[in-house]
Write a protein that holds these residues in place. Structure first.
Motif, PDB file in Angstrom:
ATOM      1  N   ASN A  25       0.843  -1.189   0.000  1.00  0.00           N
ATOM      2  CA  ASN A  25       0.000   0.000   0.000  1.00  0.00           C
ATOM      3  C   ASN A  25       0.884   1.246   0.000  1.00  0.00           C
ATOM      4  O   ASN A  25       1.832   1.346   0.780  1.00  0.00           O
ATOM      5  CB  ASN A  25      -0.910  -0.029   1.229  1.00  0.00           C
ATOM      6  CG  ASN A  25      -1.871   1.132   1.280  1.00  0.00           C
ATOM      7  OD1 ASN A  25      -1.471   2.282   1.334  1.00  0.00           O
ATOM      8  ND2 ASN A  25      -3.146   0.813   1.273  1.00  0.00           N
ATOM      9  N   PHE A  26       0.558   2.196  -0.868  1.00  0.00           N
ATOM     10  CA  PHE A  26       1.373   3.407  -1.008  1.00  0.00           C
ATOM     11  C   PHE A  26       1.453   4.191   0.305  1.00  0.00           C
ATOM     12  O   PHE A  26       2.490   4.786   0.617  1.00  0.00           O
ATOM     13  CB  PHE A  26       0.819   4.286  -2.131  1.00  0.00           C
ATOM     14  CG  PHE A  26       1.668   5.483  -2.423  1.00  0.00           C
ATOM     15  CD1 PHE A  26       2.907   5.343  -3.021  1.00  0.00           C
ATOM     16  CD2 PHE A  26       1.243   6.760  -2.082  1.00  0.00           C
ATOM     17  CE1 PHE A  26       3.710   6.439  -3.292  1.00  0.00           C
ATOM     18  CE2 PHE A  26       2.038   7.868  -2.349  1.00  0.00           C
ATOM     19  CZ  PHE A  26       3.266   7.705  -2.950  1.00  0.00           C
ATOM     20  N   LEU A  27       0.384   4.195   1.077  1.00  0.00           N
ATOM     21  CA  LEU A  27       0.395   4.916   2.358  1.00  0.00           C
ATOM     22  C   LEU A  27       1.395   4.303   3.332  1.00  0.00           C
ATOM     23  O   LEU A  27       2.028   5.024   4.114  1.00  0.00           O
ATOM     24  CB  LEU A  27      -1.008   4.955   2.963  1.00  0.00           C
ATOM     25  CG  LEU A  27      -2.037   5.758   2.172  1.00  0.00           C
ATOM     26  CD1 LEU A  27      -3.413   5.641   2.817  1.00  0.00           C
ATOM     27  CD2 LEU A  27      -1.615   7.207   2.046  1.00  0.00           C
ATOM     28  N   ILE A  28       1.552   2.993   3.276  1.00  0.00           N
ATOM     29  CA  ILE A  28       2.552   2.333   4.122  1.00  0.00           C
ATOM     30  C   ILE A  28       3.949   2.776   3.692  1.00  0.00           C
ATOM     31  O   ILE A  28       4.801   3.094   4.531  1.00  0.00           O
ATOM     32  CB  ILE A  28       2.403   0.796   4.045  1.00  0.00           C
ATOM     33  CG1 ILE A  28       1.089   0.371   4.700  1.00  0.00           C
ATOM     34  CG2 ILE A  28       3.598   0.090   4.682  1.00  0.00           C
ATOM     35  CD1 ILE A  28       0.730  -1.091   4.502  1.00  0.00           C
ATOM     36  N   THR A  29       4.167   2.815   2.380  1.00  0.00           N
ATOM     37  CA  THR A  29       5.465   3.262   1.868  1.00  0.00           C
ATOM     38  C   THR A  29       5.755   4.700   2.305  1.00  0.00           C
ATOM     39  O   THR A  29       6.862   5.008   2.744  1.00  0.00           O
ATOM     40  CB  THR A  29       5.516   3.153   0.335  1.00  0.00           C
ATOM     41  OG1 THR A  29       5.215   1.809  -0.044  1.00  0.00           O
ATOM     42  CG2 THR A  29       6.875   3.547  -0.210  1.00  0.00           C
ATOM     43  N   MET A  30       4.768   5.571   2.197  1.00  0.00           N
ATOM     44  CA  MET A  30       4.958   6.972   2.591  1.00  0.00           C
ATOM     45  C   MET A  30       5.254   7.081   4.091  1.00  0.00           C
ATOM     46  O   MET A  30       6.084   7.882   4.500  1.00  0.00           O
ATOM     47  CB  MET A  30       3.734   7.808   2.220  1.00  0.00           C
ATOM     48  CG  MET A  30       3.556   7.966   0.714  1.00  0.00           C
ATOM     49  SD  MET A  30       5.046   8.544  -0.158  1.00  0.00           S
ATOM     50  CE  MET A  30       5.218  10.179   0.513  1.00  0.00           C
ATOM     51  N   LYS A  31       4.607   6.253   4.917  1.00  0.00           N
ATOM     52  CA  LYS A  31       4.887   6.261   6.349  1.00  0.00           C
ATOM     53  C   LYS A  31       6.321   5.800   6.599  1.00  0.00           C
ATOM     54  O   LYS A  31       7.027   6.374   7.424  1.00  0.00           O
ATOM     55  CB  LYS A  31       3.916   5.364   7.110  1.00  0.00           C
ATOM     56  CG  LYS A  31       4.163   5.396   8.614  1.00  0.00           C
ATOM     57  CD  LYS A  31       3.377   4.348   9.353  1.00  0.00           C
ATOM     58  CE  LYS A  31       3.640   4.334  10.834  1.00  0.00           C
ATOM     59  NZ  LYS A  31       5.029   4.353  11.243  1.00  0.00           N
TER      60      LYS A  31
END
Length: 110
Positions: free
Chosen positions: A79-85
């Motif tokens: 998930n892109f949000l996990i990567t951003m975190k």
């Protein structure tokens, strides 16, 4: 881990377009107030992230993966949000940030 991320860091810090954006983002001579500084950096960060995701995504994912016990491919599929975190967490790691700063300084002086 530093040995694993070194090739990716070399690729990123050898990108002249990205280095120009970083230098530009750090140039605060036209900002008088904190709000102006935040506005300048915010606008330029979007350019930096855009360059990273368009031109250096594999390198960025390689660094994120190495620091999170994953492969670059696994990072690309999560998930892109996990990567951003994960990227945000990396940016808060003082020792790692110091490593990247010294790497950038080395690349710039060559």
């Amino acid at each position: 881990v530093l040995c694993e991320i070194a090739p990716y860091a070399t690729n990123i810090f050898s990108d002249e377009t990205l280095m120009e954006e970083l230098k530009s983002a750090l140039d605060m001579k036209d900002a008088n107030t904190m709000a102006e500084k935040i506005a300048i950096v915010s606008g330029k960060l979007s350019n930096i992230v855009s360059i990273l995701l368009k031109k250096r995504k594999a390198d960025l994912f390689g660094i994120v993966g190495a620091l999170n016990d994953k492969t670059a491919e696994e990072v690309g599929k999560q998930n892109f949000l996990i990567t951003m975190k994960q990227i945000k967490d990396i940016s808060k790691d003082k020792e790692l940030v110091d490593f990247f700063k010294s790497w950038a300084d080395t690349e710039e002086s060559e």
